[in-house]
Design a protein around this motif. Structure first.
Motif, PDB file in Angstrom:
ATOM      1  N   CYS A   1       0.977  -1.222  -0.047  1.00 35.34           N
ATOM      2  CA  CYS A   1       0.119  -0.212   0.038  1.00 35.34           C
ATOM      3  C   CYS A   1       0.916   1.319  -0.108  1.00 35.34           C
ATOM      4  O   CYS A   1       1.931   1.202   0.564  1.00 35.34           O
ATOM      5  CB  CYS A   1      -1.032  -0.097   1.323  1.00 35.34           C
ATOM      6  SG  CYS A   1      -2.106   1.558   1.484  1.00 35.34           S
TER       7      CYS A   1
ATOM      8  N   PHE B   1       0.584   3.649   1.525  1.00 36.96           N
ATOM      9  CA  PHE B   1       0.346   4.587   2.521  1.00 36.96           C
ATOM     10  C   PHE B   1       1.066   3.705   3.927  1.00 36.96           C
ATOM     11  O   PHE B   1       1.224   2.620   3.740  1.00 36.96           O
ATOM     12  CB  PHE B   1      -0.894   5.065   3.044  1.00 36.96           C
ATOM     13  CG  PHE B   1      -1.484   5.896   2.031  1.00 36.96           C
ATOM     14  CD1 PHE B   1      -1.250   7.349   2.072  1.00 36.96           C
ATOM     15  CD2 PHE B   1      -2.370   5.338   1.119  1.00 36.96           C
ATOM     16  CE1 PHE B   1      -1.655   8.270   1.133  1.00 36.96           C
ATOM     17  CE2 PHE B   1      -2.997   6.431  -0.075  1.00 36.96           C
ATOM     18  CZ  PHE B   1      -2.477   7.710   0.269  1.00 36.96           C
ATOM     19  N   LEU B   2       1.166   4.429   4.980  1.00 35.17           N
ATOM     20  CA  LEU B   2       1.905   3.610   6.184  1.00 35.17           C
ATOM     21  C   LEU B   2       0.889   3.958   7.454  1.00 35.17           C
ATOM     22  O   LEU B   2       1.509   4.680   8.454  1.00 35.17           O
ATOM     23  CB  LEU B   2       3.062   3.944   6.466  1.00 35.17           C
ATOM     24  CG  LEU B   2       4.074   3.081   5.624  1.00 35.17           C
ATOM     25  CD1 LEU B   2       5.543   3.473   5.903  1.00 35.17           C
ATOM     26  CD2 LEU B   2       3.837   1.380   5.992  1.00 35.17           C
ATOM     27  N   CYS B   3      -0.510   3.842   7.548  1.00 40.00           N
ATOM     28  CA  CYS B   3      -1.437   4.332   8.428  1.00 40.00           C
ATOM     29  C   CYS B   3      -1.059   3.349   9.608  1.00 40.00           C
ATOM     30  O   CYS B   3      -0.847   2.359   9.619  1.00 40.00           O
ATOM     31  CB  CYS B   3      -2.734   4.177   8.012  1.00 40.00           C
ATOM     32  SG  CYS B   3      -3.360   4.757   6.446  1.00 40.00           S
TER      33      CYS B   3
ATOM     34  N   CYS C   1      -3.158   0.457  10.702  1.00 38.83           N
ATOM     35  CA  CYS C   1      -3.346  -0.509   9.647  1.00 38.83           C
ATOM     36  C   CYS C   1      -2.939  -2.039  10.236  1.00 38.83           C
ATOM     37  O   CYS C   1      -1.945  -2.172  10.679  1.00 38.83           O
ATOM     38  CB  CYS C   1      -2.595  -0.262   8.406  1.00 38.83           C
ATOM     39  SG  CYS C   1      -2.780  -1.613   6.947  1.00 38.83           S
TER      40      CYS C   1
ATOM     41  N   ASN D   1       3.179  -3.661   5.174  1.00 40.68           N
ATOM     42  CA  ASN D   1       3.440  -2.322   4.335  1.00 40.68           C
ATOM     43  C   ASN D   1       4.605  -1.941   4.407  1.00 40.68           C
ATOM     44  O   ASN D   1       5.249  -1.366   3.753  1.00 40.68           O
ATOM     45  CB  ASN D   1       2.187  -1.403   4.550  1.00 40.68           C
ATOM     46  CG  ASN D   1       1.018  -1.792   4.162  1.00 40.68           C
ATOM     47  OD1 ASN D   1       0.789  -2.625   3.089  1.00 40.68           O
ATOM     48  ND2 ASN D   1      -0.204  -1.049   4.847  1.00 40.68           N
TER      49      ASN D   1
HETATM   50  S1  SF4 Z   1      -5.447   1.231   6.509  1.00 44.66           S
HETATM   51 FE1  SF4 Z   1      -3.564   0.150   5.682  1.00 44.66          FE
HETATM   52  S2  SF4 Z   1      -4.324  -0.539   3.545  1.00 44.66           S
HETATM   53 FE2  SF4 Z   1      -5.422   1.553   4.260  1.00 44.66          FE
HETATM   54  S3  SF4 Z   1      -4.684   3.124   3.342  1.00 44.66           S
HETATM   55 FE3  SF4 Z   1      -3.793   2.900   5.291  1.00 44.66          FE
HETATM   56  S4  SF4 Z   1      -1.866   1.496   5.096  1.00 44.66           S
HETATM   57 FE4  SF4 Z   1      -3.050   1.341   3.183  1.00 44.66          FE
END
Ligand code: SF4
Length: 88
Positions: free
Chosen positions: A48, A50-52, A55, A61
């Motif tokens: 992905c 992003f690195l939420c 998550c 990720n």
């Molecule tokens: S929650 Fe996880 S899969 Fe969703 S955008 Fe954030 S890092 Fe990506």
């Protein structure tokens, strides 16, 4: 107001793509069936942009090339169809 990222999202997308793609193949870590909506099959892809922090795939990720394996689109379709048939 512009949204500020702690990283360049385009650069990170290109980096992630380089880690989870090889030609037409893409990295997946799981194929599964679930009872939702009367029965579904899902292919869980790795990587992905992003690195939420919240998550559930954060560790995947962070290092997407360390899990799963590369599948062609045909292999993904074959496995999803096979799972759907098995669970129907
Ligand atoms: S929650 Fe996880 S899969 Fe969703 S955008 Fe954030 S890092 Fe990506």
């Amino acid at each position: 107001m512009a949204l500020a990222f702690p990283f360049d999202p385009v650069q990170r997308s290109q980096e992630v793509e380089g880690l989870v793609m090889s030609g037409r193949k893409r990295r997946y870590y799981k194929f599964r069936a679930a009872p939702y909506y009367g029965g579904i099959t899902t292919a869980d892809a790795v990587g992905c942009s992003f690195l939420c922090a919240c998550c559930r795939n954060y560790s995947r990720n962070e290092n997407p090339s360390s899990c799963g394996r590369l599948y062609s689109p045909e292999e993904v379709a074959r496995d999803l169809i096979g799972l759907a048939r098995w669970h129907s």
